[in-house]
Design an enzyme around this catalytic site. Structure first.
Site, PDB file in Angstrom:
ATOM      1  N   SER A 138       0.876  -1.174   0.000  1.00  8.05           N
ATOM      2  CA  SER A 138       0.000   0.000   0.000  1.00  8.05           C
ATOM      3  C   SER A 138       0.910   1.219   0.000  1.00  8.05           C
ATOM      4  O   SER A 138       2.080   1.116   0.411  1.00  8.05           O
ATOM      5  CB  SER A 138      -0.846   0.002   1.275  1.00  8.05           C
ATOM      6  OG  SER A 138      -1.462   1.261   1.478  1.00  8.05           O
ATOM      7  N   TYR A 151      -2.322  -1.950  10.250  1.00  7.20           N
ATOM      8  CA  TYR A 151      -2.252  -1.890   8.788  1.00  7.20           C
ATOM      9  C   TYR A 151      -0.895  -1.334   8.348  1.00  7.20           C
ATOM     10  O   TYR A 151      -0.202  -1.921   7.519  1.00  7.20           O
ATOM     11  CB  TYR A 151      -3.399  -1.032   8.251  1.00  7.20           C
ATOM     12  CG  TYR A 151      -3.575  -1.154   6.755  1.00  7.20           C
ATOM     13  CD1 TYR A 151      -4.161  -2.286   6.194  1.00  7.20           C
ATOM     14  CD2 TYR A 151      -3.143  -0.151   5.896  1.00  7.20           C
ATOM     15  CE1 TYR A 151      -4.315  -2.414   4.822  1.00  7.20           C
ATOM     16  CE2 TYR A 151      -3.297  -0.265   4.520  1.00  7.20           C
ATOM     17  CZ  TYR A 151      -3.891  -1.396   3.997  1.00  7.20           C
ATOM     18  OH  TYR A 151      -4.031  -1.519   2.629  1.00  7.20           O
TER      19      TYR A 151
HETATM   20  N1  LIG Z   1      -8.638  -0.357  -1.515  1.00 11.60           N
HETATM   21  C1  LIG Z   1      -7.609   0.426  -1.219  1.00 11.60           C
HETATM   22  O1  LIG Z   1      -7.744   1.665  -1.204  1.00 11.60           O
HETATM   23  C2  LIG Z   1      -6.256  -0.193  -0.949  1.00 11.60           C
HETATM   24  C3  LIG Z   1      -5.152   0.678  -0.825  1.00 11.60           C
HETATM   25  C4  LIG Z   1      -3.907   0.139  -0.578  1.00 11.60           C
HETATM   26  C5  LIG Z   1      -3.753  -1.230  -0.476  1.00 11.60           C
HETATM   27  N2  LIG Z   1      -4.821  -2.054  -0.587  1.00 11.60           N
HETATM   28  C6  LIG Z   1      -4.601  -3.503  -0.460  1.00 11.60           C
HETATM   29  O2  LIG Z   1      -5.188  -4.174  -1.540  1.00 11.60           O
HETATM   30  C7  LIG Z   1      -5.481  -5.519  -1.164  1.00 11.60           C
HETATM   31  C8  LIG Z   1      -6.906  -5.844  -1.546  1.00 11.60           C
HETATM   32  O3  LIG Z   1      -7.772  -5.046  -0.745  1.00 11.60           O
HETATM   33  P1  LIG Z   1      -9.158  -4.439  -1.284  1.00 11.60           P
HETATM   34  O4  LIG Z   1      -9.083  -2.992  -1.070  1.00 11.60           O
HETATM   35  O5  LIG Z   1      -9.475  -4.990  -2.585  1.00 11.60           O
HETATM   36  O6  LIG Z   1     -10.123  -4.996  -0.129  1.00 11.60           O
HETATM   37  P2  LIG Z   1     -11.431  -5.919  -0.182  1.00 11.60           P
HETATM   38  O7  LIG Z   1     -11.841  -6.042   1.238  1.00 11.60           O
HETATM   39  O8  LIG Z   1     -12.411  -5.388  -1.156  1.00 11.60           O
HETATM   40  O9  LIG Z   1     -10.879  -7.306  -0.716  1.00 11.60           O
HETATM   41  C9  LIG Z   1     -10.042  -8.115   0.063  1.00 11.60           C
HETATM   42  C10 LIG Z   1     -10.397  -9.573  -0.184  1.00 11.60           C
HETATM   43  O10 LIG Z   1      -9.476 -10.364   0.589  1.00 11.60           O
HETATM   44  C11 LIG Z   1     -10.216 -11.416   1.177  1.00 11.60           C
HETATM   45  N3  LIG Z   1      -9.530 -11.908   2.378  1.00 11.60           N
HETATM   46  C12 LIG Z   1      -9.424 -11.303   3.590  1.00 11.60           C
HETATM   47  N4  LIG Z   1      -8.790 -12.112   4.453  1.00 11.60           N
HETATM   48  C13 LIG Z   1      -8.482 -13.238   3.768  1.00 11.60           C
HETATM   49  C14 LIG Z   1      -7.825 -14.449   4.126  1.00 11.60           C
HETATM   50  N5  LIG Z   1      -7.386 -14.678   5.371  1.00 11.60           N
HETATM   51  N6  LIG Z   1      -7.659 -15.394   3.172  1.00 11.60           N
HETATM   52  C15 LIG Z   1      -8.126 -15.192   1.906  1.00 11.60           C
HETATM   53  N7  LIG Z   1      -8.778 -14.083   1.523  1.00 11.60           N
HETATM   54  C16 LIG Z   1      -8.944 -13.120   2.455  1.00 11.60           C
HETATM   55  C17 LIG Z   1     -11.575 -10.820   1.505  1.00 11.60           C
HETATM   56  O11 LIG Z   1     -12.558 -11.841   1.671  1.00 11.60           O
HETATM   57  C18 LIG Z   1     -11.816  -9.943   0.278  1.00 11.60           C
HETATM   58  O12 LIG Z   1     -12.484 -10.646  -0.737  1.00 11.60           O
HETATM   59  C19 LIG Z   1      -5.208  -5.601   0.337  1.00 11.60           C
HETATM   60  O13 LIG Z   1      -3.938  -6.176   0.573  1.00 11.60           O
HETATM   61  C20 LIG Z   1      -5.212  -4.152   0.760  1.00 11.60           C
HETATM   62  O14 LIG Z   1      -4.462  -3.923   1.921  1.00 11.60           O
HETATM   63  C21 LIG Z   1      -6.074  -1.563  -0.815  1.00 11.60           C
END
Ligand SMILES: NC(=O)c1ccc[n+]([C@@H]2O[C@H](COP(=O)([O-])OP(=O)(O)OC[C@H]3O[C@@H](n4cnc5c(N)ncnc54)[C@H](O)[C@@H]3O)[C@@H](O)[C@H]2O)c1
Length: 269
Positions: A138, A151
């Site tokens: 991130s 986080y």
């Molecule tokens: N959305 C943002 O703004 C953002 C910014 C920076 C980083 N990220 C990173 O992007 C990645 C995806 O996040 P997102 O924003 O799409 O969130 P999201 O919550 O929409 O999707 C995350 C997915 O991961 C799954 N998950 C959670 N724990 C799990 C586990 N133990 N085993 C398997 N699956 C699991 C959830 O069920 C979900 O489907 C993450 O690593 C997050 O930290 C997101």
């Protein structure tokens, strides 16, 4: 390398960025294995894609991730792209966030990436064909934030583990490339339920502000994923589709450290 890639494994594929990556990969003709701990959402996500197998997997479970790797190598004979993408949010004052939420953050955000590395790298080394591992950190993995210490800490760890992995594989002249994906705000479900325990008004205000910021300035997962695949095509290590969310912050942080200034956080001021 992606021009020869024909398959990908994606964790956290049932929602948000992972689902966007799955859709974009399918659009580019890749065969897919999609993993998520939410089996129902994963089945729904997979149903809409042409050549995708759903393998419900909790990335904190080493045996389950080993099984995921076995299934992938059995099906494809090789794995071209692995996205260690699953991640969760935790907000609140560091000492008030419930221990179980701290533990889950470490287990998913760090342990999940490690399990992916431990299960897939030895099989990739054995296959000895080009492959790429993309770890999702991130922009928060470069700049600690208050009210979401689990986080920040875990995303810093992903940045660090990914750099070590890259150099280790280079030391072996392995045909495995590595990328660090650092998203800025992307519309997803990550802030749907970031609380644990009692919600302090400051935490509520912080989360409301972040939700508003993501709603207003966040990218949608599909164009975000298209930018990620373009970067993979170029062979980039640093995949930063929203440099405006990283570079000014990095500059400020660098200055803060070299000038030995006090940490502060301007987001809510
Ligand atoms: N959305 C943002 O703004 C953002 C910014 C920076 C980083 N990220 C990173 O992007 C990645 C995806 O996040 P997102 O924003 O799409 O969130 P999201 O919550 O929409 O999707 C995350 C997915 O991961 C799954 N998950 C959670 N724990 C799990 C586990 N133990 N085993 C398997 N699956 C699991 C959830 O069920 C979900 O489907 C993450 O690593 C997050 O930290 C997101």
């Amino acid at each position: 390398m992606i021009s020869t890639a024909s398959n990908a494994v994606i964790t956290g594929a049932a929602s948000g960025i992972g689902l966007g990556l799955a859709r974009e990969a399918a659009r580019r003709g890749l065969r897919l294995i999609l993993a998520d701990r939410d089996a129902d959402a994963l089945a729904a996500a997979t149903a809409g894609l042409p050549d995708a197998l759903a393998v419900p997997t909790d990335v904190t479970d080493r045996a389950a991730v080993d099984r995921l790797a076995d299934i992938a190598f059995e099906r494809f004979g090789r794995v071209d792209l692995l996205f260690n993408n699953a991640g969760i949010m935790a907000t609140g004052f560091s000492w008030e966030i419930e221990p179980s939420r701290w533990d889950a953050s470490l287990a998913v955000n760090v342990g999940g990436v490690l399990n992916g590395i431990r299960s897939f790298v030895p099989r990739m080394l054995k296959a000895n064909v080009p492959a790429r591992i993309v770890n999702t950190a991130s922009v928060g993995g470069f700049n600690p934030s208050p009210l979401m210490a689990p986080y920040s800490a875990t995303k810093f760890a992903v940045v660090s583990i990914t750099e070590s992995l890259k150099v280790e594989l280079d030391m072996l002249d392995a045909p495995i490339s590595v990328s660090l994906l650092a998203p800025g705000p992307v519309r997803s479900a990550i802030f749907d339920d970031p609380f644990s325990g009692e919600i302090h008004p400051a935490t509520q205000k912080f989360v409301d502000a972040l939700r508003g910021m993501i709603g207003q300035y966040g990218m949608d997962p599909e164009p975000f994923a298209a930018a990620v695949f373009d970067a993979i095509e170029r062979g980039d290590y640093w995949i930063v589709p929203q440099p405006e969310a990283l570079d000014p912050m990095l500059e400020q942080r660098h200055k803060m450290i070299t000038e030995r200034a006090q940490p502060r956080f301007d987001f809510l001021s």
